[in-house]
Design an enzyme around this catalytic site. Sequence first.
Site, short mmCIF file in Angstrom:
data_model
loop_
_atom_site.label_atom_id
_atom_site.label_comp_id
_atom_site.label_asym_id
_atom_site.label_seq_id
_atom_site.Cartn_x
_atom_site.Cartn_y
_atom_site.Cartn_z
CG HIS A 1 -22.06 -2.30 23.04
ND1 HIS A 1 -21.01 -1.50 23.40
CD2 HIS A 1 -22.96 -2.19 24.04
CE1 HIS A 1 -21.24 -0.93 24.58
NE2 HIS A 1 -22.43 -1.33 24.99
NE ARG B 1 -27.61 -1.74 22.73
CZ ARG B 1 -27.07 -2.44 23.75
NH1 ARG B 1 -27.56 -2.32 24.97
NH2 ARG B 1 -26.07 -3.27 23.53
CG ASP C 1 -36.46 9.09 8.47
OD1 ASP C 1 -37.55 9.15 9.09
OD2 ASP C 1 -35.85 10.10 8.09
CD GLU D 1 -27.33 0.65 29.65
OE1 GLU D 1 -27.00 -0.53 29.59
OE2 GLU D 1 -27.36 1.39 28.65
CG ASP E 1 -23.38 -1.00 30.46
OD1 ASP E 1 -22.15 -1.11 30.59
OD2 ASP E 1 -23.93 -0.95 29.35
C1 3PY Z 1 -26.03 -4.57 29.48
O1 3PY Z 1 -26.10 -5.71 29.93
O2 3PY Z 1 -25.49 -3.61 30.07
C2 3PY Z 1 -26.66 -4.27 28.20
O3 3PY Z 1 -26.86 -3.14 27.86
C3 3PY Z 1 -27.03 -5.40 27.31
O4 3PY Z 1 -26.41 -5.26 26.07
#
Ligand code: 3PY
Length: 259
Positions: free
Chosen positions: A45, A70, A84, A153, A179
Amino acid sequence: LRESLERAKDRRGPSVGQWLEFPGYTLARTIASLGEDWVLIDCEHGNIDDNNMYLQVGAISSSGASPIVRVPAGEPWMIKRVLDAGAHAIMVPMCETKEQAEAIVRAAKYPSDSWPQGLRGTGAMFAPAAFNQTGRDYLLRANDNVMICVQIESRKALENVEEIANVEGIDMLFIGPNDLASSLGYFAYNHASIPEVQQATDRILRATLDAGKYAGHFALSAEIAAQRYNQGFHFVNCGADIVAVTAWMSTEMGTLNRL
Ligand code: 3PY
């Protein structure tokens, strides 16, 4: 990173980090010097491109914290570039099935006697420096040293969480509460007050601990981070650069307007 996670497992304090959404070597270096265990570079993000990811991994590792990246998705080519660059761990969003978790592990492991199914290609020119290792040592030890974290999530991930937690090579399950709430049909930002989301959180935590893996939870303040650690999680952030900058600046502007 592993040391801080073991400390958390012994309940001697959480593995703590900060979260970067902004690009830039100087920012990463400044934040990584605050004494946290790790700093996460958010390429899902955040506004962080491939070149900045490389720069920030170097800045964080040379400041003594562990760089974690991430990735935008669990694609093998994304995982390869991040490793890498020298990431000490990858975090993969939206992992929903055991098969996806297995594919992530294959992408992150070099083929070896213990990981014959590994797919990672050799050619890590920059990673050894991020571990203070020679190229040869990095190649021999990366399969053990690099950690793999998947995010749980979504409703589908929740239904499969026990299977995902037991996939060999997955080190950590990390809850993205926004999420997760959204996928369960609620407004994301209300996640902390929704009983169904908290029940789901309990189930994910239990599955993770039963499988002997590390558990992580997203947090944007010290208070929430401490609550999640006390609940049994090992790994928590306690902020994010954009949240800190906007909160501090708007508070100062508000204060000035009242003076
Ligand atoms: C969420 O809260 O869904 C996350 O992935 C944190 O960035």
